[in-house]
Design a protein around this motif. Structure first.
Motif, PDB file in Angstrom:
ATOM      1  N   LEU A 150     -65.805  48.349 -38.626  1.00  0.00           N
ATOM      2  CA  LEU A 150     -65.162  49.370 -39.458  1.00  0.00           C
ATOM      3  C   LEU A 150     -64.233  50.239 -38.621  1.00  0.00           C
ATOM      4  N   ASN A 151     -63.377  50.960 -39.291  1.00  0.00           N
ATOM      5  CA  ASN A 151     -62.413  51.814 -38.598  1.00  0.00           C
ATOM      6  C   ASN A 151     -63.084  52.910 -37.784  1.00  0.00           C
ATOM      7  N   ASP A 152     -64.294  53.313 -38.167  1.00  0.00           N
ATOM      8  CA  ASP A 152     -64.989  54.366 -37.416  1.00  0.00           C
ATOM      9  C   ASP A 152     -65.780  53.805 -36.236  1.00  0.00           C
ATOM     10  N   GLY A 153     -65.640  52.497 -35.975  1.00  0.00           N
ATOM     11  CA  GLY A 153     -66.295  51.887 -34.822  1.00  0.00           C
ATOM     12  C   GLY A 153     -67.630  51.232 -35.117  1.00  0.00           C
ATOM     13  N   ARG A 154     -68.216  51.480 -36.269  1.00  0.00           N
ATOM     14  CA  ARG A 154     -69.492  50.851 -36.608  1.00  0.00           C
ATOM     15  C   ARG A 154     -69.310  49.362 -36.853  1.00  0.00           C
ATOM     16  N   THR A 155     -70.365  48.585 -36.577  1.00  0.00           N
ATOM     17  CA  THR A 155     -70.342  47.149 -36.864  1.00  0.00           C
ATOM     18  C   THR A 155     -71.490  46.799 -37.805  1.00  0.00           C
ATOM     19  N   LEU A 156     -71.218  45.866 -38.709  1.00  0.00           N
ATOM     20  CA  LEU A 156     -72.209  45.390 -39.671  1.00  0.00           C
ATOM     21  C   LEU A 156     -72.321  43.882 -39.505  1.00  0.00           C
ATOM     22  N   HIS A 157     -73.541  43.377 -39.557  1.00  0.00           N
ATOM     23  CA  HIS A 157     -73.758  41.956 -39.270  1.00  0.00           C
ATOM     24  C   HIS A 157     -74.507  41.265 -40.403  1.00  0.00           C
TER      25      HIS A 157
END
Length: 489
Positions: free
Chosen positions: A419-426
């Motif tokens: 995501l643009n805020d740096g978070r990652t989702l898997h």
């Protein structure tokens, strides 16, 4: 006439035999003659074996789970045939063929026109594949019902058959085409053949021969004539030509059985011999895939139904994207990148980076991921010209990065969304919805049917056709389904 030493040894070898000749040549310093190649074991008479199976099958002899899956297969096929009935592809085909059609013997789902049974089989077969939303035998990627159901339902309009006999023939046809597909897959497919078009004529011919009650010899001829009518290349994917292939497979198989019924002959070993079907079009021939468990183990019980209207290898990605969107509340504008670890087949089949039409979008992993995030679905509306050219979808598909990764199966995907805020989702999908391990429920199939019929048939008519499909074994005439499913019925 004089002979030198080498000539004398060669002549003597005729009497000495190969071992003595090789010893003599070795003593002379010559290279030994190559040993003759080991002869391959002759193939079993699979054309005859399949004909015997076709002849011996009965509705009462089918296992209950096979009957149930046959009904689900039929319902799904009718739904996709209705859904595709007014696509531009079918409009063009109807317009092109109408001036040349014979007597108005059979109807088209969702339309008012009637055609001779050969053209009706072709057109319903095309209609059922337009959205790439039809059933899939995952072991071979064959779409089994299109060639078989299209052929025998057209035939049933001229020669009434009970729902039970129709279901038996449908199962028999699917069994024949899928077992033949198993025999040559993946080598045949990898060479560039569209396996639904090449194996489909066998299924259509087998099912029609079954309904006709052909004897063993004529059933063998029907299979032989089907072998001469393989159709379809993978280069057609992404164009109207792809849906042409199962449609033509249906009419070709029907054509084969009709000719065979009148005594039109063929080789009695057309599938297995050296210059027959299997050894001509594939470097792999696993005869056991036809013979082992024939009549007791049914490939039709392994049939699957698509929740998404596109190539099956994209389904895990769509499933992962929808789950991520809904469960993690992800908005398309929040996404920086979508990284996919995929099997090589995904990019081979669906590597179109910039599709311009809905048909091309069905073969774009980039579009599939993007539209699933934007619209939260993967039905036929998501693979339309509109969706493919939606600016939000176009922008997001440029952020999709599939990478071929060892250890990832064709039925899997490993997705990481940054995501643009740096978070990652898997998300790691091992079995997508619609697979054998995670099949669509009856309720989901009914919902799919109604969604496909929406805008084509009035809701009450669609409901009536759906109920008839569910009640197929109890119908006195299977062709009543077509008559109930045409426009204005």
């Amino acid at each position: 006439m004089t002979m030198n030493r080498r000539s004398l040894i060669g002549a003597a070898g005729l009497a000495l035999g190969a071992p003595a000749l090789q010893m003599a040549q070795a003593a002379e310093g010559a290279a030994p003659a190559a040993a003759p190649p080991t002869a391959k074991a002759p193939p079993p008479p699979v054309t005859k074996i399949l004909a015997e199976f076709i002849r011996s099958s009965t509705y009462d002899g089918l296992p209950e789970n096979v009957r149930r899956e046959g009904v689900r297969t039929f319902l799904n096929w009718v739904g996709v045939a209705i859904g595709g009935s007014h696509h531009e592809t079918l409009d063009i085909a109807v317009s092109a063929l109408k001036p040349f059609s014979g007597p108005p013997q059979a109807g088209l789902f969702g339309r008012t026109e009637r055609f001779d049974i050969m053209n009706a089989a072709f057109l319903n077969g095309v209609s059922s594949h337009i959205f790439d939303f039809d059933d899939t035998h995952l072991k071979t990627i064959i779409h089994p019902a299109g060639p078989v159901a299209s052929a025998i339902l057209a035939y049933a309009e001229m020669h009434p058959v009970s729902g039970k006999d129709f279901l038996d023939a449908l199962v028999v046809g699917i069994e024949v085409e899928c077992r033949i597909g198993n025999m040559v897959y993946p080598n045949h497919y990898d060479a560039g053949w569209h396996i639904t078009g090449t194996c489909g004529p066998f299924g259509a011919a087998a099912a029609t021969a079954k309904l006709m009650g052909l004897d063993e010899e004529k059933t063998i001829f029907a299979l032989g004539l089907a072998a001469s009518q393989l159709v379809g290349l993978r280069e057609s994917f992404g164009s109207m030509n792809k849906s042409f292939n199962p449609g033509r497979a249906a009419s070709n198989g029907l054509f084969a059985a009709i000719l065979a019924a009148k005594g039109f002959t063929s080789s009695e070993h057309m599938i297995e011999v050296r210059r027959g079907w299997a050894q001509t079009i594939s470097t792999k021939q696993d005869w056991s895939q036809i013979t082992d468990g024939l009549g007791s183990h049914y490939e039709s019980a392994l049939n699957t139904y698509k929740p998404f209207a596109c190539g099956i290898v994209m389904h895990p990605t769509i499933d992962a994207a929808i789950q991520t969107r809904d469960e993690d509340h992800v908005k398309p504008e929040d996404i920086r990148s979508v990284d996919l670890k995929v099997h090589p087949l995904v990019l081979e089949l669906t590597g179109k980076t910039a599709p311009k039409t809905g048909l091309e979008g069905k073969f774009s992993i980039y579009h599939a991921a993007a539209v699933a995030f934007v619209e939260g679905a993967g039905g036929e509306k998501q693979f339309s010209d509109r969706a493919v050219n939606d600016p939000r979808v176009v922008a997001l598909r440029q952020k999709v990065h599939p990478v071929v990764t060892p250890g990832i199966d064709a039925a899997q995907v490993d997705m990481t969304v940054t995501l643009n805020d740096g978070r990652t989702l898997h998300r790691h999908i091992v079995h997508a919805v619609g697979s054998v391990e995670k099949p669509m429920t009856d309720a989901q199939l009914d919902a799919k049917f109604k969604d496909l019929a929406d805008g084509v048939l009035p809701a009450a008519q669609a409901e009536r056709v759906l109920r008839m499909c569910r009640d197929l074994p109890n119908l006195s005439n299977a062709a009543d389904v077509t008559r109930a499913g045409v426009a204005g019925a």
